[in-house]
Design a protein around this motif. Structure first.
Motif, short mmCIF file in Angstrom:
data_model
loop_
_atom_site.label_atom_id
_atom_site.label_comp_id
_atom_site.label_asym_id
_atom_site.label_seq_id
_atom_site.Cartn_x
_atom_site.Cartn_y
_atom_site.Cartn_z
N ALA A 192 0.92 -1.07 0.05
CA ALA A 192 0.02 0.00 0.16
C ALA A 192 0.74 0.91 -0.02
O ALA A 192 1.96 1.30 0.21
N GLU A 193 0.33 2.35 -0.13
CA GLU A 193 1.12 3.62 -0.30
C GLU A 193 0.54 4.39 0.68
O GLU A 193 -0.79 4.56 0.84
N PHE A 194 1.37 5.40 1.16
CA PHE A 194 1.05 6.24 2.12
C PHE A 194 2.09 7.58 1.73
O PHE A 194 3.22 7.45 2.07
N GLY A 195 1.41 8.75 1.22
CA GLY A 195 2.33 9.67 0.83
C GLY A 195 3.38 9.27 -0.16
O GLY A 195 2.95 8.66 -1.18
N SER A 196 4.67 9.43 0.06
CA SER A 196 5.53 8.94 -0.81
C SER A 196 6.17 7.59 -0.36
O SER A 196 7.25 7.08 -1.13
N LEU A 197 5.39 6.75 0.50
CA LEU A 197 6.19 5.85 1.04
C LEU A 197 5.29 4.60 0.42
O LEU A 197 4.01 4.74 0.20
N THR A 198 6.01 3.46 0.15
CA THR A 198 5.21 2.08 -0.36
C THR A 198 5.72 1.35 0.81
O THR A 198 6.81 0.87 1.31
N VAL A 199 4.52 0.63 1.27
CA VAL A 199 4.65 -0.20 2.60
C VAL A 199 4.36 -1.59 2.19
O VAL A 199 3.26 -1.79 1.48
N GLU A 200 5.08 -2.51 2.28
CA GLU A 200 4.85 -3.99 2.03
C GLU A 200 4.68 -5.13 3.26
O GLU A 200 5.86 -4.70 3.97
N LEU A 201 3.73 -5.62 3.47
CA LEU A 201 3.74 -6.48 4.44
C LEU A 201 3.99 -7.79 4.00
O LEU A 201 3.42 -8.77 3.24
N GLY A 202 5.08 -8.38 4.93
CA GLY A 202 5.68 -9.95 4.71
C GLY A 202 4.36 -10.67 5.34
O GLY A 202 3.99 -11.63 4.65
N GLN A 203 4.50 -10.59 6.52
CA GLN A 203 3.64 -11.33 7.36
C GLN A 203 3.34 -10.60 8.69
O GLN A 203 4.14 -9.88 9.08
N CYS A 204 2.12 -11.15 9.40
CA CYS A 204 1.96 -10.60 10.66
C CYS A 204 1.71 -11.97 11.50
O CYS A 204 1.06 -13.00 11.33
N ARG A 205 2.09 -11.84 12.76
CA ARG A 205 1.93 -12.85 13.82
C ARG A 205 1.49 -12.41 14.94
O ARG A 205 1.79 -11.28 15.39
N TYR A 206 0.82 -13.57 15.99
CA TYR A 206 0.17 -12.76 16.93
C TYR A 206 0.26 -14.02 17.88
O TYR A 206 0.47 -15.14 17.71
N PRO A 207 0.27 -13.90 19.36
CA PRO A 207 0.71 -15.02 20.34
C PRO A 207 -0.70 -15.94 20.32
O PRO A 207 -1.85 -15.27 20.30
N GLU A 208 -0.50 -17.07 20.17
CA GLU A 208 -1.56 -18.07 19.93
C GLU A 208 -2.75 -18.01 21.33
O GLU A 208 -3.79 -18.01 20.85
N GLU A 209 -2.20 -17.86 22.25
CA GLU A 209 -2.95 -17.94 23.52
C GLU A 209 -3.68 -16.62 23.77
O GLU A 209 -4.64 -16.79 24.33
N ASN A 210 -3.13 -15.55 23.48
CA ASN A 210 -4.06 -14.12 23.26
C ASN A 210 -3.76 -13.21 22.33
O ASN A 210 -3.05 -12.39 22.24
N PRO A 211 -4.65 -13.55 21.30
CA PRO A 211 -4.50 -12.80 19.86
C PRO A 211 -4.58 -11.38 20.11
O PRO A 211 -3.85 -10.58 19.26
N ALA A 212 -5.25 -10.74 21.10
CA ALA A 212 -5.39 -9.46 21.33
C ALA A 212 -4.36 -8.89 22.04
O ALA A 212 -4.17 -7.41 22.08
N SER A 213 -3.42 -9.42 22.50
CA SER A 213 -2.17 -8.93 23.26
C SER A 213 -1.19 -8.24 22.46
O SER A 213 -0.53 -7.42 23.09
N ASP A 214 -0.74 -8.69 21.34
CA ASP A 214 0.54 -8.16 20.49
C ASP A 214 0.17 -8.45 19.20
O ASP A 214 -0.49 -9.35 18.92
#
Length: 100
Positions: A33-55
């Motif tokens: 995605a683009e924001f201003g003059s930046l192009t941001v690429e997401l490789g992957q996102c991970r979260y703690p299995e036991e508490n998805p809302a924590s981080d």
């Protein structure tokens, strides 16, 4: 160390420090995605299995228009945005959460 599960994408927040524009960026893993003059690429996102809302942990690659190089490549943590931040004079980008 707690086990991490892969999310389907991430929600980031971006700030233009000059215009004060703030926007949320929703990305699927492997997309850009683009924001201003930046192009941001997401490789992957991970979260703690036991508490998805924590981080959230997102691997981002950020490039700036006019520069043929990465200005950021690495993991950003939602709970500690200052640990590994994008260092840019105009823009701030940080991770809010993974999409599950």
């Amino acid at each position: 160390q707690e086990p991490a599960a892969p999310g389907t994408g991430a929600v980031l927040r971006a700030l233009d420090k000059i215009t004060t524009e703030v926007g949320d960026i929703e990305l699927a893993n492997g997309s850009t995605a683009e924001f201003g003059s930046l192009t941001v690429e997401l490789g992957q996102c991970r979260y703690p299995e036991e508490n998805p809302a924590s981080d959230a942990y997102a691997f981002l690659t950020i490039r700036e228009a006019g520069r043929n190089r990465e200005i950021f490549s690495g993991w950003m943590l939602a709970s500690s945005p200052a640990l590994n931040p994008l260092e840019h004079a105009r823009y701030d980008i940080w991770v809010l959460r993974c999409k599950i």
